[in-house]
Design a protein around this motif. Structure first.
Motif, PDB file in Angstrom:
ATOM      1  N   THR A 193       0.867  -1.260  -0.067  1.00  0.00           N
ATOM      2  CA  THR A 193      -0.053   0.047  -0.007  1.00  0.00           C
ATOM      3  C   THR A 193       0.882   1.182  -0.041  1.00  0.00           C
ATOM      4  OG1 THR A 193      -1.618  -1.222   1.204  1.00  0.00           O
ATOM      5  CG2 THR A 193      -2.013   0.942   1.114  1.00  0.00           C
ATOM      6  N   VAL A 194       1.660   1.607  -1.073  1.00  0.00           N
ATOM      7  CA  VAL A 194       2.418   2.452  -1.342  1.00  0.00           C
ATOM      8  C   VAL A 194       2.091   3.141  -2.594  1.00  0.00           C
ATOM      9  CG1 VAL A 194       4.128   1.549   0.133  1.00  0.00           C
ATOM     10  CG2 VAL A 194       4.214   0.872  -2.223  1.00  0.00           C
ATOM     11  N   ALA A 195       2.662   4.445  -2.946  1.00  0.00           N
ATOM     12  CA  ALA A 195       2.732   5.089  -4.356  1.00  0.00           C
ATOM     13  C   ALA A 195       3.824   4.373  -5.059  1.00  0.00           C
ATOM     14  CB  ALA A 195       2.886   6.515  -4.330  1.00  0.00           C
ATOM     15  N   PRO A 196       3.507   4.454  -6.424  1.00  0.00           N
ATOM     16  CA  PRO A 196       4.212   3.827  -7.390  1.00  0.00           C
ATOM     17  C   PRO A 196       5.899   4.550  -7.702  1.00  0.00           C
ATOM     18  CG  PRO A 196       2.483   4.907  -8.516  1.00  0.00           C
ATOM     19  CD  PRO A 196       2.146   5.151  -7.023  1.00  0.00           C
ATOM     20  N   ARG A 197       5.953   5.808  -7.135  1.00  0.00           N
ATOM     21  CA  ARG A 197       7.232   6.405  -7.160  1.00  0.00           C
ATOM     22  C   ARG A 197       7.713   6.826  -5.688  1.00  0.00           C
ATOM     23  NH1 ARG A 197       5.686  10.620 -11.957  1.00  0.00           N
ATOM     24  NH2 ARG A 197       5.129   9.395 -13.562  1.00  0.00           N
ATOM     25  N   PRO A 198       8.410   5.906  -5.161  1.00  0.00           N
ATOM     26  CA  PRO A 198       9.126   6.207  -3.946  1.00  0.00           C
ATOM     27  C   PRO A 198      10.125   7.077  -4.090  1.00  0.00           C
ATOM     28  CG  PRO A 198       9.809   3.994  -4.712  1.00  0.00           C
ATOM     29  CD  PRO A 198       8.614   4.327  -5.681  1.00  0.00           C
ATOM     30  N   VAL A 199      10.668   7.979  -3.131  1.00  0.00           N
ATOM     31  CA  VAL A 199      11.897   8.905  -3.250  1.00  0.00           C
ATOM     32  C   VAL A 199      12.792   8.687  -2.157  1.00  0.00           C
ATOM     33  CG1 VAL A 199      10.293  10.323  -4.415  1.00  0.00           C
ATOM     34  CG2 VAL A 199      10.536  10.526  -2.006  1.00  0.00           C
ATOM     35  N   LYS A 200      13.967   9.215  -2.419  1.00  0.00           N
ATOM     36  CA  LYS A 200      14.828   9.314  -1.271  1.00  0.00           C
ATOM     37  C   LYS A 200      14.533  10.491  -0.244  1.00  0.00           C
ATOM     38  CE  LYS A 200      18.551   6.639  -3.757  1.00  0.00           C
ATOM     39  NZ  LYS A 200      20.017   6.358  -3.874  1.00  0.00           N
ATOM     40  N   MET A 201      14.998  10.243   0.849  1.00  0.00           N
ATOM     41  CA  MET A 201      14.706  11.227   1.789  1.00  0.00           C
ATOM     42  C   MET A 201      15.309  12.570   1.655  1.00  0.00           C
ATOM     43  SD  MET A 201      13.175  11.479   4.908  1.00  0.00           S
ATOM     44  CE  MET A 201      13.261  10.268   5.693  1.00  0.00           C
ATOM     45  N   LYS A 202      16.146  12.675   1.194  1.00  0.00           N
ATOM     46  CA  LYS A 202      16.694  14.090   0.553  1.00  0.00           C
ATOM     47  C   LYS A 202      15.464  14.777  -0.430  1.00  0.00           C
ATOM     48  CE  LYS A 202      20.447  16.957  -1.391  1.00  0.00           C
ATOM     49  NZ  LYS A 202      21.984  16.775  -2.001  1.00  0.00           N
ATOM     50  N   PRO A 216       4.227  -1.051  -5.734  1.00  0.00           N
ATOM     51  CA  PRO A 216       2.859  -1.811  -5.391  1.00  0.00           C
ATOM     52  C   PRO A 216       2.468  -2.454  -6.707  1.00  0.00           C
ATOM     53  CG  PRO A 216       2.703   0.583  -6.433  1.00  0.00           C
ATOM     54  CD  PRO A 216       4.199   0.440  -6.211  1.00  0.00           C
ATOM     55  N   GLN A 217       3.118  -3.647  -7.079  1.00  0.00           N
ATOM     56  CA  GLN A 217       2.872  -4.501  -7.948  1.00  0.00           C
ATOM     57  C   GLN A 217       1.606  -4.902  -8.296  1.00  0.00           C
ATOM     58  OE1 GLN A 217       5.596  -4.579 -10.474  1.00  0.00           O
ATOM     59  NE2 GLN A 217       3.936  -5.326 -11.835  1.00  0.00           N
ATOM     60  N   LYS A 218       0.963  -5.244  -7.153  1.00  0.00           N
ATOM     61  CA  LYS A 218      -0.224  -6.020  -7.056  1.00  0.00           C
ATOM     62  C   LYS A 218      -1.407  -4.936  -7.523  1.00  0.00           C
ATOM     63  CE  LYS A 218      -0.179 -10.115  -4.063  1.00  0.00           C
ATOM     64  NZ  LYS A 218      -0.826 -10.879  -3.089  1.00  0.00           N
ATOM     65  N   ALA A 219      -1.163  -3.704  -7.061  1.00  0.00           N
ATOM     66  CA  ALA A 219      -2.044  -2.658  -7.224  1.00  0.00           C
ATOM     67  C   ALA A 219      -1.969  -2.542  -9.057  1.00  0.00           C
ATOM     68  CB  ALA A 219      -1.706  -1.393  -6.481  1.00  0.00           C
ATOM     69  N   LYS A 220      -0.847  -2.386  -9.298  1.00  0.00           N
ATOM     70  CA  LYS A 220      -0.549  -2.165 -10.772  1.00  0.00           C
ATOM     71  C   LYS A 220      -1.070  -3.278 -11.422  1.00  0.00           C
ATOM     72  CE  LYS A 220       2.973  -1.553 -14.498  1.00  0.00           C
ATOM     73  NZ  LYS A 220       4.464  -1.598 -14.502  1.00  0.00           N
ATOM     74  N   ASP A 221      -1.042  -4.545 -11.202  1.00  0.00           N
ATOM     75  CA  ASP A 221      -1.611  -5.656 -12.105  1.00  0.00           C
ATOM     76  C   ASP A 221      -3.023  -5.759 -11.933  1.00  0.00           C
ATOM     77  OD1 ASP A 221       1.141  -6.336 -12.595  1.00  0.00           O
ATOM     78  OD2 ASP A 221       1.305  -8.104 -11.136  1.00  0.00           O
ATOM     79  N   SER A 222      -3.512  -5.488 -10.911  1.00  0.00           N
ATOM     80  CA  SER A 222      -5.087  -5.409 -10.731  1.00  0.00           C
ATOM     81  C   SER A 222      -5.735  -4.006 -11.235  1.00  0.00           C
ATOM     82  CB  SER A 222      -5.291  -5.610  -9.279  1.00  0.00           C
ATOM     83  OG  SER A 222      -4.871  -4.671  -8.337  1.00  0.00           O
ATOM     84  N   ASP A 223      -4.975  -2.975 -11.852  1.00  0.00           N
ATOM     85  CA  ASP A 223      -5.522  -2.000 -12.652  1.00  0.00           C
ATOM     86  C   ASP A 223      -6.075  -0.993 -11.385  1.00  0.00           C
ATOM     87  OD1 ASP A 223      -4.894  -3.095 -15.225  1.00  0.00           O
ATOM     88  OD2 ASP A 223      -6.877  -4.154 -15.055  1.00  0.00           O
TER      89      ASP A 223
END
Length: 300
Positions: free
Chosen positions: A225-234, A276-283
């Motif tokens: 349960t995460v967005a598809p574009r994680p970022v580094k803390m900076k 979030p691969q499962k979120a992507k695969d399930s549209d």
């Protein structure tokens, strides 16, 4: 639908309850307190108290959501607090399974809270739900124990979904208000090395992904349960500064945070890149897949 929620008065529980009531579902919040409400469609059911039998009030429940557990941010991780963090999750989940076993008509799905901490910490790897190896730190071991308890629902014939939450972004609750405060005081800057990954998600997408998991019977087991574009803390800090139009200049060094927070500093000094691969695969369509858009919505 009739939906039961443990931890329903907490951060995620309140957001879910609001969304479910808006869609005319009936919500049953399990609470240690004997609460009353005049709100249509909302019911409180006592549990985890002497003599309480919540199963008597939960006939024909369609969905059961378990969010109960002591907050990870509730204080320094002493041996006693770590025990309470684990025990609160195990105790609540065991009681959920007991209740489910007693129900003559079982819900179609159990949604059980979890966390991306399952994967352990790394600055190099990318993790999806296909990764079955877990970390060895306190957070990872806590999540493994919690998930194992929840998966007992499968033996009752109930589809079980483990929502592995990332850092949930909201204007009032969770980690974001504490992370934003230094910037509002003109003292914001990189936390630790700034190279640690932060897998974030907007609270609206937490609600959306849980609703998506409820209505898609093909989804079971862990779902990141995460967005598809994680970022580094900076980058995370720089984006806060950009959205607020504040400077990003005063670093919070790792040694100072470790001295202040102890082992709990892992929450801000370490992380993992989770997709979030499962979120992507399930549209599933994310409302917020870019950090700048999510922070703009929340902070402005």
């Amino acid at each position: 639908m009739k939906i039961a929620i443990t931890g329903g008065t907490g951060f995620v529980g309140q957001a879910l309850t609001k969304a479910f009531l808006k869609n005319n579902h009936e919500v049953f919040i399990l609470s240690r307190k004997n609460l009353q409400t005049p709100e249509k469609g909302l019911h409180y059911v006592q549990w985890l108290t002497s003599g309480s039998k919540p199963e008597d009030s939960l006939t024909d429940i369609d969905v059961f959501i378990n969010l109960a557990g002591e907050s990870l941010n509730s204080g320094r991780w002493t041996a006693d607090r770590k025990k309470r963090i684990i025990d609160s999750r195990v105790e609540a989940t065991k009681e959920v399974i007991r209740i489910l076993a007693q129900l003559e008509t079982k819900p179609s799905v159990l949604i059980n809270a979890s966390a991306v901490g399952y994967y352990g910490i790394s600055r190099e790897k990318e993790f999806t739900e296909a990764d079955q190896e877990h970390g060895e730190d306190f957070l990872a071991k806590t999540v493994v124990t919690w998930e194992q308890e929840a998966l007992a629902a499968e033996k009752l014939g109930i589809r079980t979904v483990l929502t592995r939450f990332g850092i949930i972004l909201d204007s009032q609750e969770g980690a974001l208000p504490k992370m934003v405060l230094p910037y509002k005081l003109l003292a914001g800057g990189t936390v630790g090395s700034g190279k640690q990954w932060l897998s974030w998600v907007h609270i609206d997408d937490v609600v959306g992904l849980i609703q998506h998991a409820i209505t898609n019977p093909s989804i079971k087991g862990p779902i990141n349960t995460v967005a598809p574009r994680p970022v580094k803390m900076k980058e995370f800090g720089q984006t806060i500064a950009q959205v607020l139009n504040k400077p990003h200049w005063l670093p919070a060094p790792s040694f100072a945070l470790k001295a202040l927070l102890g082992e709990m500093s892992i929450l801000v000094l370490e992380g993992q890149k989770v997709l979030p691969q499962k979120a992507k695969d399930s549209d599933y369509v994310f409302a917020y897949n870019k950090l700048e858009d999510a922070l703009t919505d929340i902070l402005k």
